[in-house]
Design an enzyme around this catalytic site. Structure first.
Site, mmCIF file in Angstrom:
data_model
loop_
_atom_site.group_PDB
_atom_site.id
_atom_site.type_symbol
_atom_site.label_atom_id
_atom_site.label_comp_id
_atom_site.label_asym_id
_atom_site.label_seq_id
_atom_site.Cartn_x
_atom_site.Cartn_y
_atom_site.Cartn_z
ATOM 1 C CB SER A 157 0.787 27.621 11.049
ATOM 2 O OG SER A 157 1.692 28.649 10.687
ATOM 3 C CD1 TRP A 165 10.724 22.083 6.353
ATOM 4 C CD2 TRP A 165 8.592 22.516 6.835
ATOM 5 N NE1 TRP A 165 10.022 20.923 6.158
ATOM 6 C CE2 TRP A 165 8.704 21.153 6.453
ATOM 7 C CE3 TRP A 165 7.324 23.002 7.185
ATOM 8 C CZ2 TRP A 165 7.609 20.291 6.407
ATOM 9 C CZ3 TRP A 165 6.240 22.135 7.152
ATOM 10 C CH2 TRP A 165 6.385 20.799 6.760
ATOM 11 C CD GLU A 190 12.596 14.401 5.397
ATOM 12 O OE1 GLU A 190 12.652 15.306 4.551
ATOM 13 O OE2 GLU A 190 13.196 13.323 5.266
ATOM 14 C CB CYS A 222 -9.161 21.418 8.452
ATOM 15 S SG CYS A 222 -8.481 20.007 9.343
#
Length: 391
Positions: free
Chosen positions: A134, A175, A198, A356
């Site tokens: 992010s 994560w 994951e 992006c």
């Protein structure tokens, strides 16, 4: 001849700088005044019907399949297309209403897994060691990506003004870096939720490796299924872009539901100041079901669900810089990625990262941190913003 006329119409007013276009017949034309440093090469003719139907999808797929090549900066080219009023990226002539996507819990799980369960090894190649996927926060612009990602996490947690021993829910925990820092360095009892197997496995391993079982837990669960439990603080980073327009109100309702009275939430996500939008190519290949909400759209949902805004912060330039670093990292490992994932996949991700970055650079999209309280704005927070930056 008719195809050339269509392409001239599409491209001649799409960029604020000169661009050379080489067509499928080997003939070239320059649109704009001056010497171009970007060239668009059409190795094949793209059907005009596909472009008229959805230019983003048709041209994105053509680039993936090497029907189109770009010499020069792809990011600059796309940014120019967003900035030019007559561009095919902005003209209603080339727009199409997309079909409504489903966002059932089953569909959301499939959407998340299609992106995040590519494999941790893939993301480790080009993200920083914290595996934070992010927008980073560049305090002086010279720090490396890992330092900027850690700064972002501390910036978020500092805004909460947290008290030790209280509880925090991280919706879409990734994560796990934010939630585990909150536990270790801020003394909070944390819960993270994710739909990615994951991510779940790696966060679970981190919790045990760092002996945080008493203060941290991760759930492989849809955030809508957390029951009636409430937390003192909520964080959610890069999450609401995935829930879909039709579920956006429910997302903010759940934030309010899970937040204790006078609790505090920091919601960080991509937002369009011009109003909500989708991108057909990104929806098909990168983020199925993605929708970038408008600023006023989010604000209305926040207020309708009994929360108030204490602070808004726009981090557009920070995300542009983050994406530029990601793309540089990605291309430094390009040969390895292409060997493992194939050329088409590699071109797709390079296009995604640069597109992006261009979208943030042009102001087509922004990223906003919403500091919210469940009750009167700023209750249980200091009187001024100074505390957010105090070390």
């Amino acid at each position: 001849m008719l195809e050339k006329t269509f392409y001239r119409t599409m491209l001649s007013k799409s960029f604020p700088f000169p661009v050379k276009v080489t067509y499928w017949d080997g003939k070239s034309e320059v649109y704009g005044n001056g010497t171009p440093d970007i060239e668009i090469i059409f190795n094949e003719k793209i059907p005009t019907s596909a472009i008229s139907k959805n230019a983003s999808l048709a041209l994105g797929e053509a680039y993936m399949d090497k029907k189109i090549e770009i010499k020069g900066s792809l990011q600059k080219l796309i940014c120019g297309a967003y900035e030019s009023a007559g561009s095919f990226m902005r003209s209603s002539k080339f727009r199409k209403f997309l079909p409504k996507e489903k966002h059932t819990e089953e569909q959301s799980e499939k959407d998340v897994q299609s992106h995040y369960d590519i494999g941790n090894d893939f993301y480790k190649l080009w993200l920083d060691p914290t595996l934070t996927y992010s927008c980073a926060y560049f305090e002086d612009g010279n720090e490396d990506l890992e330092a900027a990602q850690l700064a972002k996490i501390h910036h978020i947690l500092n805004k909460l003004h947290p008290e030790k021993g209280k509880t925090l829910l991280d919706i879409g925990c990734g994560w796990g870096t934010l939630m585990l820092i909150a536990a270790k360095e801020y003394g909070l009892k944390v819960t993270g939720v994710t739909l990615s197997e994951e991510q779940y496995k790696l966060v679970q391993k981190k919790i045990y490796d760092q002996n945080l079982q008493d203060v941290a837990e991760v759930k492989l669960e849809d955030y809508r299924e957390l029951g009636n439990q409430q937390w003192d603080y909520i964080t959610s980073v890069g999450m609401f872009e995935h829930v879909g327009k039709e579920n956006l109100g429910k997302y903010f309702a759940d934030v309010a539901k899970y937040l204790k009275k006078d609790g505090i939430a920091l919601i960080h996500g991509i937002t369009r100041q011009q109003g909500g939008a989708k991108n057909a190519w990104i929806n098909k290949y990168i983020f199925p079901g993605g929708y970038v909400p408008g600023l006023t759209e989010n604000v209305n949902h926040i207020v309708e669900n009994g929360m108030q805004i204490d602070d808004l912060e726009m981090l557009r330039r920070h995300y542009q810089k983050t994406l530029e670093i990601w793309d540089s990292n990605f291309n430094s490992k390009r040969d390895e990625i292409q060997k493992n994932m194939g050329e088409r996949f590699t071109r797709m991700w390079d296009l995604y990262l640069q597109a992006c970055a261009a979208s943030f650079e042009s102001g087509n999209i922004d990223v906003v941190q919403y500091l919210l309280t469940k009750g009167p704005s700023g209750k249980n927070l200091p009187m001024t913003r100074k505390y957010m930056l105090d070390k």
